[in-house]
Write an enzyme that holds these catalytic residues in place. Structure first.
Site, PDB file in Angstrom:
ATOM      1  N   PHE A  68      -1.452  -3.750   2.985  1.00  0.00           N
ATOM      2  CA  PHE A  68      -1.483  -3.733   4.452  1.00  0.00           C
ATOM      3  C   PHE A  68      -2.643  -4.618   4.912  1.00  0.00           C
ATOM      4  O   PHE A  68      -3.681  -4.667   4.250  1.00  0.00           O
ATOM      5  CB  PHE A  68      -1.662  -2.290   4.926  1.00  0.00           C
ATOM      6  CG  PHE A  68      -1.531  -2.080   6.398  1.00  0.00           C
ATOM      7  CD1 PHE A  68      -0.272  -2.034   6.986  1.00  0.00           C
ATOM      8  CD2 PHE A  68      -2.655  -1.928   7.200  1.00  0.00           C
ATOM      9  CE1 PHE A  68      -0.147  -1.826   8.356  1.00  0.00           C
ATOM     10  CE2 PHE A  68      -2.541  -1.734   8.563  1.00  0.00           C
ATOM     11  CZ  PHE A  68      -1.278  -1.681   9.152  1.00  0.00           C
ATOM     12  N   SER A 106      -5.194  -4.621   6.749  1.00  0.00           N
ATOM     13  CA  SER A 106      -6.575  -4.145   6.873  1.00  0.00           C
ATOM     14  C   SER A 106      -7.187  -3.707   5.546  1.00  0.00           C
ATOM     15  O   SER A 106      -8.376  -3.378   5.506  1.00  0.00           O
ATOM     16  CB  SER A 106      -6.630  -2.971   7.861  1.00  0.00           C
ATOM     17  OG  SER A 106      -5.873  -1.868   7.367  1.00  0.00           O
ATOM     18  N   LYS A 107      -6.415  -3.692   4.471  1.00  0.00           N
ATOM     19  CA  LYS A 107      -6.940  -3.235   3.184  1.00  0.00           C
ATOM     20  C   LYS A 107      -7.876  -4.280   2.580  1.00  0.00           C
ATOM     21  O   LYS A 107      -7.889  -5.442   2.980  1.00  0.00           O
ATOM     22  CB  LYS A 107      -5.791  -2.955   2.214  1.00  0.00           C
ATOM     23  CG  LYS A 107      -4.765  -1.956   2.717  1.00  0.00           C
ATOM     24  CD  LYS A 107      -5.363  -0.618   3.073  1.00  0.00           C
ATOM     25  CE  LYS A 107      -4.272   0.366   3.488  1.00  0.00           C
ATOM     26  NZ  LYS A 107      -4.825   1.622   4.042  1.00  0.00           N
ATOM     27  N   PRO A 108      -8.669  -3.879   1.568  1.00  0.00           N
ATOM     28  CA  PRO A 108      -9.588  -4.849   0.951  1.00  0.00           C
ATOM     29  C   PRO A 108      -8.887  -6.118   0.466  1.00  0.00           C
ATOM     30  O   PRO A 108      -9.431  -7.219   0.599  1.00  0.00           O
ATOM     31  CB  PRO A 108     -10.192  -4.057  -0.212  1.00  0.00           C
ATOM     32  CG  PRO A 108     -10.199  -2.641   0.297  1.00  0.00           C
ATOM     33  CD  PRO A 108      -8.921  -2.505   1.071  1.00  0.00           C
ATOM     34  N   LEU A 109      -7.695  -5.977  -0.092  1.00  0.00           N
ATOM     35  CA  LEU A 109      -6.860  -7.124  -0.439  1.00  0.00           C
ATOM     36  C   LEU A 109      -5.561  -6.949   0.333  1.00  0.00           C
ATOM     37  O   LEU A 109      -4.726  -6.123  -0.028  1.00  0.00           O
ATOM     38  CB  LEU A 109      -6.597  -7.193  -1.943  1.00  0.00           C
ATOM     39  CG  LEU A 109      -5.750  -8.373  -2.424  1.00  0.00           C
ATOM     40  CD1 LEU A 109      -6.441  -9.705  -2.121  1.00  0.00           C
ATOM     41  CD2 LEU A 109      -5.444  -8.260  -3.915  1.00  0.00           C
TER      42      LEU A 109
END
Length: 368
Positions: free
Chosen positions: A187, A189-192
């Site tokens: 998604f 907004s996730k770190p990756l």
């Protein structure tokens, strides 16, 4: 002079830094036209296998689908029980309920906000099929203890819900490669993250990997030959191309996230209004959210809003209090930490491009 509004997560700056690579990889997909299961899909899986050290990576259409496919591959069925935490995003329990199984909630640690491993054993019954610890805010739970409990009780699988922790370390191992199965989300907004929905499943079990690969394409072993019940769970080629571009500087972004998280902790030391989340020895957090704990949450949120600083609450209503799960879940023991945290947590701006000046401004408002 009015201070600039901060971004909670700054994807625009990230894209500007990666524009040439992202645009080039997307154009390559547009040129070859293989939008479903194109060559970038396997290329990404191979690079993610190398990154985590896992034998198998299966890209899928979302982090939710990753959890669902993992449970399906394990054969979770109506009446089975899956132990997890109520202090998480709804998807963790949603996939359990979709299969007709029962989410069984145990409490979390108040300082890490992760599932309390010491509470799991009391929740195990002869119907327990899996345990899903959630690596909340970017840090894994006590995976060694959880794996040991599962092993001691026989055929119980451990699925790490690593939607927020891809890139984090646990005792020298990467998140997503610390249990039977690891599931993550891409998604945005996730770190990756990608530029839509996407996810991945990791395992070292070849039979499980084969099952999950088939389940993601409608249970298909070969074209139009279906050996099991499946779903439409493929990650599309364009999104894989985006993640491939982001992987090029992911190590740098992880370093930045850890440094920015450490700096937040240092700046907030001695602040009586908020407490920071504890990162246990032997672990790192990639700070998918930089979340703090305060019994003065509403007052502080209003102060931050007045200063044009964005915030969020992860998560305000624990899953056992969600109307949709009334009568569908089981609570094991006391969930007092879960309910306390739901009333007290909130998250501050966090991303690899956050400047020291912006951090000082944010913390200055909290101290004011």
């Amino acid at each position: 002079m009015t201070a600039k509004r901060l971004d909670f997560i700054d994807l625009k700056t990230q894209y500007a830094e990666l524009k040439q690579s992202v645009d080039s990889r997307i154009q390559k997909v547009l040129d070859h036209g293989q939008y479903i299961m194109g060559p970038e899909v396997r290329e990404l899986e191979e690079k993610l296998e190398a990154y985590t050290g896992s034998a198998h990576c299966i890209t899928v259409s979302s982090g939710t689908e990753a959890l669902l496919i993992a449970l399906m591959a394990l054969g979770v069925k109506p009446g089975d029980e899956v132990i997890t935490t109520a202090f998480t995003f709804i998807a963790t329990a949603e996939v359990i309920a979709l299969l007709g199984a029962v989410p069984v909630f145990v409490d979390v640690e108040r300082d890490t906000c992760n599932i309390d491993a010491t509470k799991i054993e009391a929740a195990i019954t002869d119907r327990t099929r899996a345990i899903i610890p959630v690596s909340l805010y970017g840090q894994t739970a006590d995976m060694d203890a959880i794996n040991e409990i599962a092993a001691r009780h026989g055929n119980i699988a451990v699925i790490e819900d690593a939607a927020q922790s891809f890139g984090a370390d646990y005792q020298g191992r990467k998140s997503c490669n610390v249990s039977h199965i690891g599931c993550t989300s891409f998604f945005p907004s996730k770190p990756l993250g990608c530029y839509g929905d996407g996810g991945a499943i990791f395992t070292n079990d070849g039979d499980l990997a084969k099952a999950m690969r088939e389940i993601r394409v409608h249970g298909q072993e070969r074209r139009y030959y279906h050996t099991r019940i499946g779903v439409g769970g493929r990650m599309d080629t364009l999104q894989c191309a985006v993640v491939l571009s982001k992987l090029e500087r992911f190590d740098w972004e992880v370093e930045r996230r850890i440094a920015i998280g450490d700096r937040y902790v240092s700046l907030l030391e001695g602040n009586n209004a908020v407490k920071t989340v504890t990162v246990r020895p032997g672990r790192t957090s990639v700070w998918a959210q930089f979340t703090v704990i305060s019994e003065r949450r509403e007052e502080l949120l209003a102060t931050l809003k007045a200063a044009d600083i964005p915030t969020a609450i992860h998560y305000p209503t624990p899953l056992h209090r969600q109307p949709a799960y009334d009568g569908l879940c089981r609570v094991s023991g006391d969930l007092s930490n879960t309910e306390y945290l739901a009333d007290c947590v909130f998250s501050l701006p966090m991303h690899p491009y956050l400047t020291e000046a912006d951090q000082e401004r944010i913390v200055g408002v909290l101290k004011g």
